[in-house]
Design a protein around this motif. Structure first.
Motif, PDB file in Angstrom:
ATOM      1  N   ASP A 238       0.810  -1.220   0.000  1.00  0.00           N
ATOM      2  CA  ASP A 238       0.000   0.000   0.000  1.00  0.00           C
ATOM      3  C   ASP A 238       0.845   1.273   0.000  1.00  0.00           C
ATOM      4  O   ASP A 238       0.325   2.375   0.151  1.00  0.00           O
ATOM      5  CB  ASP A 238      -0.953   0.006   1.199  1.00  0.00           C
ATOM      6  CG  ASP A 238      -0.219  -0.065   2.539  1.00  0.00           C
ATOM      7  OD1 ASP A 238       1.034  -0.086   2.536  1.00  0.00           O
ATOM      8  OD2 ASP A 238      -0.897  -0.112   3.583  1.00  0.00           O
ATOM      9  N   GLY A 239       2.171   1.115  -0.151  1.00  0.00           N
ATOM     10  CA  GLY A 239       3.052   2.276  -0.190  1.00  0.00           C
ATOM     11  C   GLY A 239       3.581   2.694   1.165  1.00  0.00           C
ATOM     12  O   GLY A 239       4.426   3.591   1.249  1.00  0.00           O
ATOM     13  N   LYS A 240       3.100   2.064   2.224  1.00  0.00           N
ATOM     14  CA  LYS A 240       3.574   2.380   3.565  1.00  0.00           C
ATOM     15  C   LYS A 240       4.789   1.517   3.901  1.00  0.00           C
ATOM     16  O   LYS A 240       5.215   0.684   3.106  1.00  0.00           O
ATOM     17  CB  LYS A 240       2.452   2.165   4.582  1.00  0.00           C
ATOM     18  CG  LYS A 240       1.248   3.081   4.373  1.00  0.00           C
ATOM     19  CD  LYS A 240       0.174   2.822   5.421  1.00  0.00           C
ATOM     20  CE  LYS A 240      -1.023   3.744   5.213  1.00  0.00           C
ATOM     21  NZ  LYS A 240      -2.085   3.499   6.220  1.00  0.00           N
ATOM     22  N   TYR A 241       5.334   1.725   5.113  1.00  0.00           N
ATOM     23  CA  TYR A 241       6.513   0.987   5.544  1.00  0.00           C
ATOM     24  C   TYR A 241       6.236   0.306   6.880  1.00  0.00           C
ATOM     25  O   TYR A 241       5.545   0.863   7.741  1.00  0.00           O
ATOM     26  CB  TYR A 241       7.725   1.917   5.686  1.00  0.00           C
ATOM     27  CG  TYR A 241       8.227   2.436   4.363  1.00  0.00           C
ATOM     28  CD1 TYR A 241       9.299   1.829   3.716  1.00  0.00           C
ATOM     29  CD2 TYR A 241       7.616   3.524   3.748  1.00  0.00           C
ATOM     30  CE1 TYR A 241       9.748   2.292   2.497  1.00  0.00           C
ATOM     31  CE2 TYR A 241       8.058   3.993   2.525  1.00  0.00           C
ATOM     32  CZ  TYR A 241       9.127   3.371   1.901  1.00  0.00           C
ATOM     33  OH  TYR A 241       9.563   3.828   0.691  1.00  0.00           O
ATOM     34  N   ALA A 242       6.763  -0.900   7.026  1.00  0.00           N
ATOM     35  CA  ALA A 242       6.643  -1.635   8.282  1.00  0.00           C
ATOM     36  C   ALA A 242       8.023  -1.768   8.909  1.00  0.00           C
ATOM     37  O   ALA A 242       9.001  -2.096   8.231  1.00  0.00           O
ATOM     38  CB  ALA A 242       6.041  -3.016   8.037  1.00  0.00           C
ATOM     39  N   LYS A 243       8.101  -1.498  10.197  1.00  0.00           N
ATOM     40  CA  LYS A 243       9.374  -1.566  10.919  1.00  0.00           C
ATOM     41  C   LYS A 243       9.707  -3.022  11.230  1.00  0.00           C
ATOM     42  O   LYS A 243       8.979  -3.703  11.937  1.00  0.00           O
ATOM     43  CB  LYS A 243       9.277  -0.751  12.208  1.00  0.00           C
ATOM     44  CG  LYS A 243      10.559  -0.723  13.031  1.00  0.00           C
ATOM     45  CD  LYS A 243      10.376   0.153  14.264  1.00  0.00           C
ATOM     46  CE  LYS A 243      11.636   0.205  15.117  1.00  0.00           C
ATOM     47  NZ  LYS A 243      11.457   1.064  16.309  1.00  0.00           N
ATOM     48  N   GLU A 244      10.821  -3.504  10.671  1.00  0.00           N
ATOM     49  CA  GLU A 244      11.271  -4.876  10.901  1.00  0.00           C
ATOM     50  C   GLU A 244      12.545  -4.825  11.740  1.00  0.00           C
ATOM     51  O   GLU A 244      13.553  -4.243  11.328  1.00  0.00           O
ATOM     52  CB  GLU A 244      11.544  -5.572   9.578  1.00  0.00           C
ATOM     53  CG  GLU A 244      11.686  -7.078   9.671  1.00  0.00           C
ATOM     54  CD  GLU A 244      10.347  -7.791   9.834  1.00  0.00           C
ATOM     55  OE1 GLU A 244      10.287  -8.725  10.650  1.00  0.00           O
ATOM     56  OE2 GLU A 244       9.379  -7.400   9.163  1.00  0.00           O
ATOM     57  N   VAL A 245      12.493  -5.412  12.929  1.00  0.00           N
ATOM     58  CA  VAL A 245      13.612  -5.347  13.861  1.00  0.00           C
ATOM     59  C   VAL A 245      14.335  -6.690  13.904  1.00  0.00           C
ATOM     60  O   VAL A 245      13.723  -7.734  14.151  1.00  0.00           O
ATOM     61  CB  VAL A 245      13.134  -4.972  15.279  1.00  0.00           C
ATOM     62  CG1 VAL A 245      14.322  -4.910  16.240  1.00  0.00           C
ATOM     63  CG2 VAL A 245      12.399  -3.633  15.256  1.00  0.00           C
ATOM     64  N   PHE A 246      15.632  -6.650  13.655  1.00  0.00           N
ATOM     65  CA  PHE A 246      16.474  -7.841  13.756  1.00  0.00           C
ATOM     66  C   PHE A 246      17.318  -7.710  15.020  1.00  0.00           C
ATOM     67  O   PHE A 246      18.169  -6.823  15.129  1.00  0.00           O
ATOM     68  CB  PHE A 246      17.353  -7.983  12.515  1.00  0.00           C
ATOM     69  CG  PHE A 246      16.571  -8.342  11.279  1.00  0.00           C
ATOM     70  CD1 PHE A 246      16.390  -9.665  10.917  1.00  0.00           C
ATOM     71  CD2 PHE A 246      15.995  -7.346  10.507  1.00  0.00           C
ATOM     72  CE1 PHE A 246      15.658  -9.996   9.785  1.00  0.00           C
ATOM     73  CE2 PHE A 246      15.258  -7.663   9.375  1.00  0.00           C
ATOM     74  CZ  PHE A 246      15.088  -8.994   9.016  1.00  0.00           C
ATOM     75  N   THR A 247      17.056  -8.591  15.967  1.00  0.00           N
ATOM     76  CA  THR A 247      17.681  -8.523  17.278  1.00  0.00           C
ATOM     77  C   THR A 247      18.961  -9.346  17.304  1.00  0.00           C
ATOM     78  O   THR A 247      19.015 -10.449  16.746  1.00  0.00           O
ATOM     79  CB  THR A 247      16.714  -9.054  18.352  1.00  0.00           C
ATOM     80  OG1 THR A 247      15.489  -8.316  18.270  1.00  0.00           O
ATOM     81  CG2 THR A 247      17.299  -8.897  19.742  1.00  0.00           C
ATOM     82  N   ALA A 248      19.977  -8.804  17.953  1.00  0.00           N
ATOM     83  CA  ALA A 248      21.243  -9.518  18.080  1.00  0.00           C
ATOM     84  C   ALA A 248      21.050 -10.793  18.880  1.00  0.00           C
ATOM     85  O   ALA A 248      20.344 -10.814  19.889  1.00  0.00           O
ATOM     86  CB  ALA A 248      22.275  -8.619  18.752  1.00  0.00           C
ATOM     87  N   LYS A 249      21.673 -11.870  18.423  1.00  0.00           N
ATOM     88  CA  LYS A 249      21.549 -13.170  19.100  1.00  0.00           C
ATOM     89  C   LYS A 249      22.793 -13.460  19.938  1.00  0.00           C
ATOM     90  O   LYS A 249      23.888 -13.039  19.599  1.00  0.00           O
ATOM     91  CB  LYS A 249      21.363 -14.278  18.054  1.00  0.00           C
ATOM     92  CG  LYS A 249      20.078 -14.138  17.244  1.00  0.00           C
ATOM     93  CD  LYS A 249      19.968 -15.222  16.198  1.00  0.00           C
ATOM     94  CE  LYS A 249      19.825 -16.599  16.829  1.00  0.00           C
ATOM     95  NZ  LYS A 249      19.657 -17.653  15.795  1.00  0.00           N
TER      96      LYS A 249
END
Length: 249
Positions: A238-249
């Motif tokens: 839809d042209g928007k953005y979703a925040k994707e968080v990659f957490t340190a392991k």
């Protein structure tokens, strides 16, 4: 943050994808062209032709690559020849792709010579006419001075105060386990273990801890460090953005 995302996406679209085959010095050539049952002398012909155009040809296996190619495989473009089958002519397509599997140049060639080896080499000669002489340039971050043109209000969520450069090399968003690989001081990738195609390529901007990101599907966005994690603004339908968080392991 969304204003910054849209601004940098526009710049990235006009710069990152503007790479030309002549910008590269190195071209990797596979041991075998999969769509052909035999080699027909194509590999040797291609190697000589590219050498004549001042490219340095490399094998697909990276063990013996020069240091600047091995340390950053985005300095290498991959060549492939495809069989463009025809009843009456020998036809083929030569493709050059970058480290993200994006096609930089595709050129077709055909020959009326009916013998396979001679005809296919003649077709390859025609296809190579579109390949310019190598005039390599340094692969610089595609975002030079971009963030300086935006106000500090638009990047508050990625400010230096909240940004902590991650030290871990493995990250996960709960669905994907990725490894962070530093290619050079201005560029790193997130990649699945054993995959030859990065999940995302990060290039530095003039703003500390903010990056232009090129995803595996070719889309461009931004990413940043936040509280020791890596964050990517993933483009949505839809042209928007979703925040994707990659957490340190």
């Amino acid at each position: 943050m969304k204003k910054l995302s849209m601004f940098m996406l526009t710049v990235c679209s006009t710069i990152v994808f503007a790479q030309k085959i002549s910008d590269y010095k190195y071209v990797s050539i596979p041991e075998k062209f999969e769509t052909f049952k035999e080699d027909f002398g194509l590999k040797n012909f291609l190697t000589k032709a590219l050498t004549g155009k001042k490219y340095i040809t490399l094998p697909l296996i990276k063990d013996n690559w020069p240091t600047d190619a091995k340390n950053n495989y985005c300095n290498v473009v991959s060549a492939n020849i495809l069989n463009d089958k025809s009843l009456f002519k020998n036809k083929l397509i030569i493709q050059f792709k970058d480290c993200n599997n994006n096609t930089i140049l595709e050129s077709k060639g055909s020959s009326n010579i009916k013998e396979f080896e001679e005809g296919l080499q003649d077709a390859l000669k025609q296809a190579l006419i579109r390949v310019p002489v190598s005039n390599p340039v340094a692969i610089l971050p595609a975002s030079n001075n971009v963030v300086q043109q935006t106000s500090s209000d638009n990047i508050s969520s990625a400010s230096t105060e909240s940004a902590t450069t991650p030290e871990a090399s493995n990250y996960s968003n709960g669905k994907l386990d990725l490894q962070k690989i530093q290619l050079d001081p201005n560029q790193f990738i997130l990649a699945k273990s054993g995959s030859s195609v990065p999940f995302a390529v990060f290039r530095s901007t003039s703003k500390n801890s903010v990056f232009i990101v090129k995803l595996a599907d070719g889309s461009a966005t931004i990413g940043y460090f936040e509280n020791g994690n890596i964050v990517i603004d993933i483009p949505q339908a839809d042209g928007k953005y979703a925040k994707e968080v990659f957490t340190a392991k």
